[in-house]
Enzyme design. Sequence first.
Site, PDB file in Angstrom:
ATOM      1  N   HIS A 182       6.273   1.224  11.053  1.00 24.37           N
ATOM      2  CA  HIS A 182       5.266   2.266  10.835  1.00 24.37           C
ATOM      3  C   HIS A 182       4.518   2.410  12.175  1.00 24.37           C
ATOM      4  O   HIS A 182       4.372   1.441  12.917  1.00 24.37           O
ATOM      5  CB  HIS A 182       4.317   1.762   9.749  1.00 24.37           C
ATOM      6  CG  HIS A 182       3.314   2.743   9.259  1.00 24.37           C
ATOM      7  ND1 HIS A 182       2.158   3.016   9.960  1.00 24.37           N
ATOM      8  CD2 HIS A 182       3.260   3.500   8.136  1.00 24.37           C
ATOM      9  CE1 HIS A 182       1.454   3.903   9.271  1.00 24.37           C
ATOM     10  NE2 HIS A 182       2.092   4.214   8.168  1.00 24.37           N
ATOM     11  N   ASP A 205       3.914  -7.377   9.483  1.00 25.46           N
ATOM     12  CA  ASP A 205       3.242  -6.268   8.807  1.00 25.46           C
ATOM     13  C   ASP A 205       3.685  -6.325   7.345  1.00 25.46           C
ATOM     14  O   ASP A 205       4.821  -5.993   7.016  1.00 25.46           O
ATOM     15  CB  ASP A 205       3.661  -4.948   9.467  1.00 25.46           C
ATOM     16  CG  ASP A 205       3.117  -3.737   8.734  1.00 25.46           C
ATOM     17  OD1 ASP A 205       2.491  -3.905   7.672  1.00 25.46           O
ATOM     18  OD2 ASP A 205       3.332  -2.610   9.225  1.00 25.46           O
ATOM     19  N   GLN A 248       3.860  -3.240   3.044  1.00 25.69           N
ATOM     20  CA  GLN A 248       4.754  -2.791   1.969  1.00 25.69           C
ATOM     21  C   GLN A 248       5.379  -3.956   1.197  1.00 25.69           C
ATOM     22  O   GLN A 248       6.162  -3.724   0.284  1.00 25.69           O
ATOM     23  CB  GLN A 248       5.888  -1.907   2.537  1.00 25.69           C
ATOM     24  CG  GLN A 248       5.428  -0.601   3.124  1.00 25.69           C
ATOM     25  CD  GLN A 248       4.823   0.369   2.103  1.00 25.69           C
ATOM     26  OE1 GLN A 248       4.901   0.160   0.896  1.00 25.69           O
ATOM     27  NE2 GLN A 248       4.195   1.420   2.599  1.00 25.69           N
ATOM     28  N   LYS A 278      -2.892  -0.445  -1.124  1.00 28.91           N
ATOM     29  CA  LYS A 278      -1.495  -0.335  -1.580  1.00 28.91           C
ATOM     30  C   LYS A 278      -1.218  -1.371  -2.669  1.00 28.91           C
ATOM     31  O   LYS A 278      -0.121  -1.431  -3.217  1.00 28.91           O
ATOM     32  CB  LYS A 278      -0.529  -0.535  -0.412  1.00 28.91           C
ATOM     33  CG  LYS A 278      -0.599   0.585   0.637  1.00 28.91           C
ATOM     34  CD  LYS A 278       0.458   0.389   1.675  1.00 28.91           C
ATOM     35  CE  LYS A 278       0.189   1.144   2.950  1.00 28.91           C
ATOM     36  NZ  LYS A 278       0.404   2.590   2.862  1.00 28.91           N
ATOM     37  N   CYS A 307       5.058   8.406   9.051  1.00 26.86           N
ATOM     38  CA  CYS A 307       4.496   7.630  10.172  1.00 26.86           C
ATOM     39  C   CYS A 307       5.547   6.707  10.775  1.00 26.86           C
ATOM     40  O   CYS A 307       5.254   5.567  11.154  1.00 26.86           O
ATOM     41  CB  CYS A 307       3.268   6.821   9.757  1.00 26.86           C
ATOM     42  SG  CYS A 307       1.951   7.819   9.097  1.00 26.86           S
TER      43      CYS A 307
HETATM   44  N1  PLP Z   1       2.577  -0.680   7.801  1.00 26.23           N
HETATM   45  C1  PLP Z   1       3.380  -0.128   6.897  1.00 26.23           C
HETATM   46  C2  PLP Z   1       4.765  -0.677   6.735  1.00 26.23           C
HETATM   47  C3  PLP Z   1       2.942   0.935   6.118  1.00 26.23           C
HETATM   48  O1  PLP Z   1       3.758   1.487   5.219  1.00 26.23           O
HETATM   49  C4  PLP Z   1       1.623   1.410   6.306  1.00 26.23           C
HETATM   50  C5  PLP Z   1       1.132   2.555   5.523  1.00 26.23           C
HETATM   51  O2  PLP Z   1       1.845   3.271   4.878  1.00 26.23           O
HETATM   52  C6  PLP Z   1       0.819   0.790   7.253  1.00 26.23           C
HETATM   53  C7  PLP Z   1       1.326  -0.242   7.994  1.00 26.23           C
HETATM   54  C8  PLP Z   1      -0.567   1.256   7.508  1.00 26.23           C
HETATM   55  O3  PLP Z   1      -1.361   1.061   6.386  1.00 26.23           O
HETATM   56  P1  PLP Z   1      -2.837   1.632   6.381  1.00 26.23           P
HETATM   57  O4  PLP Z   1      -2.725   3.121   6.538  1.00 26.23           O
HETATM   58  O5  PLP Z   1      -3.373   1.229   5.066  1.00 26.23           O
HETATM   59  O6  PLP Z   1      -3.534   1.004   7.520  1.00 26.23           O
END
Ligand code: PLP
Length: 412
Positions: A127, A202, A205, A228, A368
């Site tokens: 992302h 990260d 998900q 999430k 993203c």
């Molecule tokens: N990392 C992953 C794999 C994501 O899917 C997302 C958001 O969809 C994020 C990071 C960023 O999350 P946030 O927008 O809550 O900071």
Amino acid sequence: MRIKKTLGGKYMRSYKNDFPIFQKNKKFVYLDSAATSQKPKIVLDAIQEYYATYNANVRRGLYPIAEKATKKVEKVREQVARFINAKDPSEIIFVRNATEAINLAAYSFASHNIAKGDSVVTTIMEHHSNFVPWQQLAIQKNADFVVLDISEDGFLDLDLKIKKAKILTLTHVSNVLGTINQIKDIIKQAKAINPQIKVLVDAAQSIPHMKVDVQNLDCDFLAFSGHKMMAATGIGVLYGKRELLKQMRPFLYGGEMIKEVSIAKTTFTDIPYKFEAGTPDIAGIVSFGAAIEYLKSTGIETIQKHENRLIAYSLSRMKEIEGLTIYGPKDIEKRSGVVSFNLNGIHAHDVAQVLGDMDICIRSGHHCAMPLHKRLGITASARVSFYIYNNEEDVDKLIESIKKVKKIFKYG
Ligand code: PLP
């Protein structure tokens, strides 16, 4: 409690009843939990209770409701620590979201540990929030920015170019492909090649859908968002190993993170507070505690099994649709509840918009993850993502509606 028969012939609870949003419109199908999850009533009640009965700032007031709010925040920190099996609650830093958690790690750890000639390693399936901060850091530091590729079926190509790397930062689960990276093996392998390397995972998900144990993984940092995993928006976590966090400088400066301030200098308080400048999102933290309670009482394994069943069912039904391309691993055991696809000849935005008009919420675009879309040779995809409140009926409605989309666009 409503009990429903599932495809496998087993009877199970209808979790939709726990979520007020589904009570208003019974036709409503929500398939965008990878963007943000819906909130169960106990989370909404916890927020209401905080504002209605003990709304006060934390770690400063000496009156009873301020003390109650402070205790609650620390209790949730302990809950989060137990949830991910951190050694100590001080390893849990409250931030706004996964994005802020990753930026905190990038600036506070990496910006003081990365110099010209070092490398920062990430992957093509990240992302943007786990890609751009590291790319920018590498540019600033004149370091190498190394991006690991994926195989044709969406797995990481573990040609680990990490000998010179100071940090490897990668996602546990891809928000586009649904790939579950074998993170424990990757970390083990990375540390065997380069014992100095630090690894950030990260978990945005993964944590909402599967057991994540930071000691078992042996990751150095872990980032995730509350929204999430059924908590409110505005609250997230950076986990870091205690010794690492202690060495790191603060990311934000301000109130409640200092020991002493004079005109000449400032000394900082201990972890985790030195990373939590200013008033935190107290209601968000309270909601996080309730969300963890909900996840624990439902059972993370129950959630995972339920989603696996839905993925298997949706992938098999999607095969009925001619011209539909699915991205990511074919092996259901190796993917999470995210399915991205394209319908030949119809833009993903059109698919999502028409489904939206039919009360079916899905995501479309690059999610993203532009480098990954480029790697896949596409500019956009449509994405459905599941959580405990989805069921086979939702999948059936999705499939029938996709067929209608094809008719509307006179294709197929
Ligand atoms: N990392 C992953 C794999 C994501 O899917 C997302 C958001 O969809 C994020 C990071 C960023 O999350 P946030 O927008 O809550 O900071």
